[in-house]
Write a protein that holds these residues in place. Structure first.
Motif, PDB file in Angstrom:
ATOM      1  N   ARG A  29      21.049 -35.723  42.725  1.00 31.82           N
ATOM      2  CA  ARG A  29      20.140 -35.230  43.757  1.00 31.82           C
ATOM      3  C   ARG A  29      19.160 -36.335  44.156  1.00 31.82           C
ATOM      4  N   ALA A  31      15.960 -37.852  46.947  1.00 36.36           N
ATOM      5  CA  ALA A  31      14.559 -37.518  47.191  1.00 36.36           C
ATOM      6  C   ALA A  31      14.382 -36.324  48.119  1.00 36.36           C
ATOM      7  N   THR A  32      15.333 -36.100  49.038  1.00 33.18           N
ATOM      8  CA  THR A  32      15.218 -34.986  49.978  1.00 33.18           C
ATOM      9  C   THR A  32      15.880 -33.716  49.457  1.00 33.18           C
ATOM     10  N   GLY A  33      16.433 -33.800  48.261  1.00 25.44           N
ATOM     11  CA  GLY A  33      17.151 -32.662  47.711  1.00 25.44           C
ATOM     12  C   GLY A  33      18.645 -32.708  47.986  1.00 25.44           C
ATOM     13  N   GLN A  34      19.081 -33.689  48.779  1.00 25.49           N
ATOM     14  CA  GLN A  34      20.507 -33.791  49.085  1.00 25.49           C
ATOM     15  C   GLN A  34      21.273 -34.267  47.855  1.00 25.49           C
ATOM     16  N   GLU A 260      17.861 -39.533  38.719  1.00 26.46           N
ATOM     17  CA  GLU A 260      17.327 -38.732  39.824  1.00 26.46           C
ATOM     18  C   GLU A 260      15.828 -38.971  39.999  1.00 26.46           C
ATOM     19  N   LEU A 264      14.083 -40.210  43.457  1.00 24.38           N
ATOM     20  CA  LEU A 264      12.927 -39.518  44.027  1.00 24.38           C
ATOM     21  C   LEU A 264      11.779 -40.483  44.257  1.00 24.38           C
ATOM     22  N   GLY A 267      12.356 -42.737  47.147  1.00 19.12           N
ATOM     23  CA  GLY A 267      12.576 -42.087  48.434  1.00 19.12           C
ATOM     24  C   GLY A 267      13.997 -42.194  48.945  1.00 19.12           C
ATOM     25  N   ALA A 269      17.448 -40.764  49.786  1.00 18.40           N
ATOM     26  CA  ALA A 269      17.993 -39.450  50.097  1.00 18.40           C
ATOM     27  C   ALA A 269      19.334 -39.215  49.416  1.00 18.40           C
TER      28      ALA A 269
END
Length: 269
Positions: A29, A31-34, A260, A264, A267, A269
């Protein structure tokens, strides 16, 4: 000064990892949750320094190949009996042919590899005609050494460390933390260099490697690069400056959370 040689990148990926079966497709996963599979994150890292047309994923697994093609990458099929990533790169090159004067093995389980090491390795190989291979080493942070020692204490196979001469010739690679630094040595972590799993080869050296039998230390440590050292082939180590994150490889399921966390923090994605 001569321009650096053109290069191509091959990312070896096999599904049947002993320590982590299915690892190339392990979800990570950002930084954007993708969520992206490990092999896609490694491909993205490789394409930061090479055009996608010069990056291939070498695999023996049709499922991995399909995933690679779905995210827009190139896959080349290689035999199941490749014993390590370097042999798989050699097998891929035998299929692909003359793609570049320098070929890089970019590890499929190291998505946090800093992209700037690739041109540095290409340049180092060009300046050292005696070297069979060039590979990077980064001085460890205190937190990176702590991570390596924690893996070691728990009996997990973690990252690889390397020792080398002042002239940059590799002395030894190990999955243990080398050199030994006493626990009470202030700042002792600066003596430990993390080996980043990127290798730059000339095609002839890659073919010569594949023709050699696995060496005793290679088999004991499970480190493919030791085959070069045991055959007396010089390995050029390129020291690189520490970056602002820990370059943790995905060797065990326990490595997912810290990787992860870096995605994060950076940054990505």
């Amino acid at each position: 000064m001569a321009a650096p040689a053109p290069f191509a990148i091959i990312i070896p990926a096999r599904n049947a990892s002993t320590r982590y079966p299915g690892k190339p497709l392990a979800p990570l996963r950002g930084a954007t949750g993708q969520v992206r599979p490990l092999i896609e994150r490694s491909w993205i890292a490789a394409t930061q320094v090479a055009a996608p047309a010069q990056v291939w994923v070498a695999t023996d697994d049709q499922g991995i190949a399909e995933v690679v093609r779905e995210f827009g990458g190139q896959a080349v099929m290689t035999p199941e009996n490749c014993r390590n990533g370097t042999e798989r790169c050699a097998a891929a090159l035998a299929v692909l042919g003359d793609i570049a004067p320098v070929v890089l093995n970019f590890q499929g389980d190291a998505p946090l590899t800093p992209s700037h090491v690739v041109p540095e390795l290409v340049a180092a190989l060009g300046h050292d005609p005696d070297a069979a291979m060039a590979t990077p080493a980064m001085r460890c942070s205190a937190s990176m050494v702590a991570h390596l020692l924690a893996d070691q204490a728990a009996g997990r196979v973690g990252g690889t460390t390397v020792t080398f001469t002042p002239a940059g010739r590799a002395l030894y690679f190990s999955k243990r933390v080398i050199p030994h630094v006493p626990a009470d040595a202030a700042g002792g972590h600066v003596h430990v260099h993390l080996h980043l799993g990127v290798y730059a080869f000339r095609p002839a050296a890659l073919a010569a490697y594949a023709a050699l039998a696995p060496s005793p230390l290679e088999q004991i440590e499970g480190l493919e690069q030791l085959r070069f050292l045991e055959a007396g082939l010089p390995v050029r180590v390129v020291p690189i400056d520490a970056v602002g994150w820990d370059c943790i490889e995905l060797n065990n399921p326990q490595d997912v959370p810290p990787i992860e966390a870096v995605l994060l923090a950076r940054g990505i994605a």
